[in-house]
Design a protein around this motif. Structure first.
Motif, PDB file in Angstrom:
ATOM      1  N   TYR A   1      55.391   5.959 -14.717  1.00  0.00           N
ATOM      2  CA  TYR A   1      55.303   7.401 -15.420  1.00  0.00           C
ATOM      3  C   TYR A   1      53.949   7.919 -14.864  1.00  0.00           C
ATOM      4  O   TYR A   1      53.671   9.067 -14.663  1.00  0.00           O
ATOM      5  CB  TYR A   1      55.296   7.257 -16.814  1.00  0.00           C
ATOM      6  CG  TYR A   1      55.016   8.407 -17.599  1.00  0.00           C
ATOM      7  CD1 TYR A   1      55.767   9.495 -17.574  1.00  0.00           C
ATOM      8  CD2 TYR A   1      53.884   8.431 -18.109  1.00  0.00           C
ATOM      9  CE1 TYR A   1      55.663  10.675 -18.375  1.00  0.00           C
ATOM     10  CE2 TYR A   1      53.403   9.668 -18.959  1.00  0.00           C
ATOM     11  CZ  TYR A   1      54.294  10.818 -19.091  1.00  0.00           C
ATOM     12  OH  TYR A   1      54.109  11.796 -19.608  1.00  0.00           O
ATOM     13  N   LEU A   2      52.760   7.011 -15.085  1.00  0.00           N
ATOM     14  CA  LEU A   2      51.742   7.420 -14.486  1.00  0.00           C
ATOM     15  C   LEU A   2      51.262   7.571 -13.253  1.00  0.00           C
ATOM     16  O   LEU A   2      50.710   8.614 -12.700  1.00  0.00           O
ATOM     17  CB  LEU A   2      50.439   6.393 -15.159  1.00  0.00           C
ATOM     18  CG  LEU A   2      50.528   6.289 -16.711  1.00  0.00           C
ATOM     19  CD1 LEU A   2      49.459   5.209 -16.946  1.00  0.00           C
ATOM     20  CD2 LEU A   2      50.110   7.407 -17.374  1.00  0.00           C
ATOM     21  N   GLY A   3      51.981   6.592 -12.385  1.00  0.00           N
ATOM     22  CA  GLY A   3      51.825   6.821 -11.040  1.00  0.00           C
ATOM     23  C   GLY A   3      52.665   7.963 -10.241  1.00  0.00           C
ATOM     24  O   GLY A   3      52.098   8.426  -9.365  1.00  0.00           O
ATOM     25  N   GLN A   4      53.334   8.876 -11.320  1.00  0.00           N
ATOM     26  CA  GLN A   4      53.972   9.958 -10.444  1.00  0.00           C
ATOM     27  C   GLN A   4      52.973  10.936 -10.404  1.00  0.00           C
ATOM     28  O   GLN A   4      53.104  11.952  -9.362  1.00  0.00           O
ATOM     29  CB  GLN A   4      55.069  10.663 -11.652  1.00  0.00           C
ATOM     30  CG  GLN A   4      56.327   9.851 -11.782  1.00  0.00           C
ATOM     31  CD  GLN A   4      57.310  10.271 -12.797  1.00  0.00           C
ATOM     32  OE1 GLN A   4      58.166  11.278 -12.430  1.00  0.00           O
ATOM     33  NE2 GLN A   4      57.096  10.400 -14.016  1.00  0.00           N
ATOM     34  N   LYS A   5      51.862  10.996 -10.980  1.00  0.00           N
ATOM     35  CA  LYS A   5      50.766  11.832 -10.936  1.00  0.00           C
ATOM     36  C   LYS A   5      49.566  11.349 -10.351  1.00  0.00           C
ATOM     37  O   LYS A   5      48.962  11.757  -9.654  1.00  0.00           O
ATOM     38  CB  LYS A   5      50.159  12.091 -12.164  1.00  0.00           C
ATOM     39  CG  LYS A   5      51.050  13.081 -13.216  1.00  0.00           C
ATOM     40  CD  LYS A   5      50.642  13.368 -14.526  1.00  0.00           C
ATOM     41  CE  LYS A   5      51.578  14.302 -15.403  1.00  0.00           C
ATOM     42  NZ  LYS A   5      51.246  14.554 -16.781  1.00  0.00           N
ATOM     43  N   ASN A   6      49.471   9.932 -10.229  1.00  0.00           N
ATOM     44  CA  ASN A   6      48.185   9.362  -9.751  1.00  0.00           C
ATOM     45  C   ASN A   6      48.671   7.802  -9.318  1.00  0.00           C
ATOM     46  O   ASN A   6      49.038   7.138 -10.208  1.00  0.00           O
ATOM     47  CB  ASN A   6      47.138   9.339 -10.579  1.00  0.00           C
ATOM     48  CG  ASN A   6      45.723   9.024  -9.703  1.00  0.00           C
ATOM     49  OD1 ASN A   6      45.820   8.147  -9.040  1.00  0.00           O
ATOM     50  ND2 ASN A   6      44.735   9.449 -10.115  1.00  0.00           N
ATOM     51  N   VAL A   7      48.557   7.533  -7.935  1.00  0.00           N
ATOM     52  CA  VAL A   7      49.006   6.331  -7.351  1.00  0.00           C
ATOM     53  C   VAL A   7      48.307   4.965  -8.048  1.00  0.00           C
ATOM     54  O   VAL A   7      48.512   4.024  -8.297  1.00  0.00           O
ATOM     55  CB  VAL A   7      49.158   6.075  -6.096  1.00  0.00           C
ATOM     56  CG1 VAL A   7      49.405   4.885  -5.347  1.00  0.00           C
ATOM     57  CG2 VAL A   7      50.148   7.327  -5.442  1.00  0.00           C
ATOM     58  N   PHE A   8      46.866   5.363  -7.980  1.00  0.00           N
ATOM     59  CA  PHE A   8      45.883   4.580  -8.684  1.00  0.00           C
ATOM     60  C   PHE A   8      45.957   4.173 -10.071  1.00  0.00           C
ATOM     61  O   PHE A   8      45.899   3.048 -10.513  1.00  0.00           O
ATOM     62  CB  PHE A   8      44.345   5.177  -8.411  1.00  0.00           C
ATOM     63  CG  PHE A   8      44.099   5.351  -6.966  1.00  0.00           C
ATOM     64  CD1 PHE A   8      43.575   4.237  -6.218  1.00  0.00           C
ATOM     65  CD2 PHE A   8      43.931   6.642  -6.502  1.00  0.00           C
ATOM     66  CE1 PHE A   8      43.307   4.445  -4.765  1.00  0.00           C
ATOM     67  CE2 PHE A   8      43.685   6.880  -4.989  1.00  0.00           C
ATOM     68  CZ  PHE A   8      43.260   5.785  -4.393  1.00  0.00           C
TER      69      PHE A   8
ATOM     70  N   LEU B   1      46.396   0.512 -11.230  1.00  0.00           N
ATOM     71  CA  LEU B   1      45.704  -0.148 -12.304  1.00  0.00           C
ATOM     72  C   LEU B   1      46.169  -0.830 -13.560  1.00  0.00           C
ATOM     73  O   LEU B   1      46.120  -1.879 -14.057  1.00  0.00           O
ATOM     74  CB  LEU B   1      44.762   0.977 -12.906  1.00  0.00           C
ATOM     75  CG  LEU B   1      43.579   0.413 -13.970  1.00  0.00           C
ATOM     76  CD1 LEU B   1      42.586  -0.160 -13.246  1.00  0.00           C
ATOM     77  CD2 LEU B   1      43.124   1.901 -14.451  1.00  0.00           C
ATOM     78  N   VAL B   2      47.525  -0.141 -13.769  1.00  0.00           N
ATOM     79  CA  VAL B   2      48.395  -0.686 -14.945  1.00  0.00           C
ATOM     80  C   VAL B   2      48.885  -2.149 -14.234  1.00  0.00           C
ATOM     81  O   VAL B   2      48.993  -3.018 -15.060  1.00  0.00           O
ATOM     82  CB  VAL B   2      49.379   0.316 -15.361  1.00  0.00           C
ATOM     83  CG1 VAL B   2      50.270  -0.406 -16.513  1.00  0.00           C
ATOM     84  CG2 VAL B   2      48.801   1.359 -16.184  1.00  0.00           C
TER      85      VAL B   2
END
Length: 510
Positions: free
Chosen positions: A287-294, A298-299
């Motif tokens: 879900y976070l990676g959709q906006k930012n691969v990093f 990180l997660v």
């Protein structure tokens, strides 16, 4: 149409083979069991795992097409490996019953609803829409009815899972087994609202929630060692493959699992729970990676580090200390303090945000609407009232007798927790505020599903078996209700299962 039927038959065979292969590898082979449900769960689970990685790292369509082809190739290998057991499992009289439900369900949907099912517009984190796109790309030169295929797969999953559930009880009365199977396959899944949802994400969510409950039920069984703890995250991933609502279902079931393990005085609960939450962590990372691969990386790295350090002696000691605290106070925490806090927060929101709050009246309206009213027999027809009354009698008997088996104690703990936390209008304010009334829908799917339906009927039988009540009355009611439910539908009697669908008085939305 013919090509769609052939593809459906081939899919049943391949998923049956994959299920038996998974059982063989994990040494949980059962001769009588259908492998199809496990095959579906395994394929959906591994695809969701791979697809979430692709989503989080912004891979293109080639990633999803590649793994789709790999899965099909691997399923062909499992058929070669498990062909004897696969065809032995499929070629028996039970398969004719499941096949009959598939044919009837397809005919009704085609005649009175719609075969136009499309998952492409689903959530970006659900793998099924991406898989549909990949399948349509691979089969772009063939005219295959996707609606026919997914409806047959849905009904075959339900039918084979129902047989597996009944078989797991090793009941000695074959006629009762037939009656409860008949009602479970041809009555409980053929209401109008269920027919128009066949093959949809909501329907698959209910099926996979039932399967996850069945996995947990058997995990605590003392008689059957036929499941592995790894089946839990695999089933959660399969549920996330079809519906974002499975996030909340998974959280609720894992919380109940944690509470029940505490009641059994088990050790290393938190240690195992870190692993069991793996699908939800990956889902959040994607879900976070959709906006930012990093953010995804990180997660993912942070979770990998957590899995590693939980074996560290100092960290392990902290986990054990936390477990000791919960073991001493879990009843007060989870059955008193937390419900009271939720009640107070709900009450506060009721007065602090009166214009933007889900009222108690909305809750009452919800349980009066389909499909929940079928279980509470509110505004239901007389046929539903009879079945619902028997169902509730079974629930009461089940709860009364639940101390006799460990797996029944697990279901009792789950039901108590769900009523206190998740389907209680006095405590639902915060959750409903965040998730809307959909949160109630998910909670009721845990309470009312094919597994709990069968448990209630079997509870009546086991208490009154070989008596007039437990044998003849219950069996006759199940058979006659099923026959009347279908017959009345074609005779345009309101008590029919799908009378309003045949009469065209029900709005059809997929």
């Amino acid at each position: 149409m013919v090509l769609g039927i052939l593809v459906s038959v081939a899919s049943v065979v391949l998923w049956e083979a994959l299920g038996h292969w998974v059982q063989h590898v994990l040494h949980f082979s059962k001769n009588k069991e259908y492998g199809f449900p496990l095959g579906i769960v395994a394929s959906f689970g591994i695809l969701e795992f791979l697809f979430l990685i692709g989503i989080g790292l912004h891979f293109g369509r080639g990633w999803f097409v590649f793994w789709t082809i790999v899965l099909i190739a691997f399923m062909l290998f499992t058929l070669w490996s498990q062909h004897t057991k696969t065809f032995h499992s499929l070629f028996r009289w039970q398969s004719l019953v499941v096949l009959g439900s598939c044919i009837l369900g397809f005919f009704l949907v085609k005649q009175y609803a719609s075969l136009d099912i499309n998952f492409v517009d689903g959530s970006l984190l659900q793998g099924f829409p991406l898989w549909q796109q990949a399948l349509q790309y691979c089969l772009r030169y063939f005219q295959i009815s996707f609606g026919l295929w997914i409806i047959v797969m849905s009904l075959w999953f339900l039918g084979s899972l129902t047989f597996n559930i009944v078989d797991s009880f090793h009941l000695k009365n074959p006629w009762f087994c037939f009656c409860v199977l008949l009602a479970g396959i041809f009555f409980s899944s053929f209401r109008s609202h269920q027919l128009i949802q066949l093959g949809s994400m909501n329907y698959w969510r209910m099926l996979l929630a039932s399967y996850l409950l069945f996995v947990l039920y058997r995990l605590f069984s003392e008689k059957e060692e036929v499941v592995h703890v790894s089946f839990i995250p695999m089933t959660i991933l399969a549920g996330l493959f079809v519906s974002d609502g499975f996030v909340l279902i998974s959280v609720e079931l894992l919380l109940a699992y944690f509470i029940f393990c505490l009641s059994r005085k088990e050790i290393r609960i938190l240690y195992c729970l870190i692993f069991l939450n793996f699908p939800l962590v990956l889902y959040f990372a994607s879900y976070l990676g959709q906006k930012n691969v990093f953010a995804f990386l990180l997660v993912a790295i942070g979770y990998g580090f957590l899995l590693k350090i939980r074996d560290n002696q100092k960290v392990y000691v902290y986990l054990i200390d936390a477990e000791m605290f919960f073991l001493d106070y879990y009843k007060m925490i989870f059955f008193v303090i937390c419900p009271i806090i939720l009640m107070l927060v709900t009450l506060f929101l009721r007065f602090a945000m009166p214009d933007n709050f889900i009222t108690y009246h909305s809750f009452l309206n919800y349980i009066k609407a389909q499909p929940v009213n079928y279980y509470f027999f509110i505004r239901s027809n007389w046929l539903e009232i009879i079945l619902s009354t028997i169902r509730w009698i079974g629930v009461i008997i089940f709860l009364w007798q639940s101390h006799k088996r460990e797996e029944d104690r697990w279901v009792r703990t789950l039901l108590v927790m769900m009523v206190l936390w998740f389907v209680n209008p006095l405590t639902m304010g915060l959750l409903v505020k965040m998730s809307g009334l959909n949160a109630l829908t998910l909670g009721f799917e845990i309470l009312f599903n094919p597994l709990t339906d069968l448990l209630s009927f079997i509870a009546i039988y086991e208490m009154f078996q070989w008596t007039v009540i437990g044998q003849w009355v219950l069996e006759l009611v199940l058979v006659l209700a099923t026959l009347f439910g279908h017959t009345f539908s074609y005779l345009h009697v309101p008590a029919g299962l799908y009378t309003n669908l045949i009469d065209g008085t029900m709005e059809v939305k997929k």
